[in-house]
Design a protein around this motif. Structure first.
Motif, short mmCIF file in Angstrom:
data_model
loop_
_atom_site.label_atom_id
_atom_site.label_comp_id
_atom_site.label_asym_id
_atom_site.label_seq_id
_atom_site.Cartn_x
_atom_site.Cartn_y
_atom_site.Cartn_z
N LEU A 258 -3.52 -53.03 5.14
CA LEU A 258 -2.50 -52.66 6.13
C LEU A 258 -1.76 -51.39 5.71
N PHE A 259 -1.53 -51.22 4.41
CA PHE A 259 -0.86 -50.01 3.92
C PHE A 259 -1.69 -48.77 4.24
N VAL A 260 -2.97 -48.82 3.92
CA VAL A 260 -3.86 -47.68 4.19
C VAL A 260 -3.94 -47.41 5.70
N ALA A 261 -4.05 -48.47 6.49
CA ALA A 261 -4.12 -48.32 7.95
C ALA A 261 -2.83 -47.71 8.49
N TYR A 262 -1.68 -48.14 7.95
CA TYR A 262 -0.39 -47.61 8.39
C TYR A 262 -0.30 -46.11 8.11
N ILE A 263 -0.70 -45.69 6.91
CA ILE A 263 -0.64 -44.27 6.57
C ILE A 263 -1.56 -43.48 7.50
N MET A 264 -2.74 -44.00 7.78
CA MET A 264 -3.66 -43.32 8.69
C MET A 264 -3.08 -43.21 10.09
N VAL A 265 -2.51 -44.29 10.59
CA VAL A 265 -1.91 -44.28 11.93
C VAL A 265 -0.70 -43.34 11.96
N LEU A 266 0.07 -43.30 10.88
CA LEU A 266 1.20 -42.38 10.79
C LEU A 266 0.74 -40.93 10.90
N ILE A 267 -0.31 -40.58 10.20
CA ILE A 267 -0.85 -39.21 10.25
C ILE A 267 -1.39 -38.90 11.65
N ILE A 268 -2.11 -39.83 12.24
CA ILE A 268 -2.64 -39.62 13.59
C ILE A 268 -1.50 -39.45 14.60
N THR A 269 -0.48 -40.30 14.49
CA THR A 269 0.66 -40.21 15.40
C THR A 269 1.38 -38.89 15.23
N ALA A 270 1.55 -38.45 14.00
CA ALA A 270 2.22 -37.17 13.74
C ALA A 270 1.46 -36.02 14.38
N SER A 271 0.13 -36.13 14.46
CA SER A 271 -0.65 -35.06 15.09
C SER A 271 -0.62 -35.14 16.62
N ARG A 272 -0.30 -36.30 17.15
CA ARG A 272 -0.31 -36.47 18.62
C ARG A 272 1.04 -36.24 19.28
N ILE A 273 2.11 -36.52 18.56
CA ILE A 273 3.43 -36.29 19.14
C ILE A 273 4.20 -35.32 18.25
#
Length: 112
Positions: A64-79
């Protein structure tokens, strides 16, 4: 009678809102798994000599930690996140209750 003011969250596209929603969900899952690890699994292991809880909760939290960091990076690139948001999200993931506080502060910042 006052009408609610439009917020930055309402001006996000559907894709951006979906990314933000995914970040919130992942943050809550990761934060909850961390609290379970710190508050239940580790005390069971070190106080009651029952290591099994850590062997289950630990790997789940790691994924979940690794997934959270990945989703955080993806979200930062989208918004358009504030400059502080990406490092704060990463630092928050290392702190108990950090993802919950980060989510609140990010949404508060995006509403301005």
């Amino acid at each position: 009678m006052s009408h609610p003011q439009p917020s930055a969250l309402s001006t996000l596209t559907k894709k951006q809102n979906a990314a933000l929603r995914n970040l919130t969900i992942m943050g809550y899952l990761e934060g909850t798994s961390f609290l379970l690890l710190l508050g239940i699994a580790m005390p069971l292991k070190y106080m009651l000599d029952i290591p099994e809880a850590v062997s289950y909760v630990g790997p789940v939290h790691g994924v979940l930690f690794v997934a959270y960091i990945m989703v955080l990076i993806i979200t930062a690139s989208r918004i358009k996140m504030p400059l502080w948001a990406l490092p704060a999200g990463v630092i928050g993931s290392f702190l108990p209750f950090g993802p919950f506080i980060f989510d609140h502060l990010l949404k508060k910042s995006l509403r301005k």
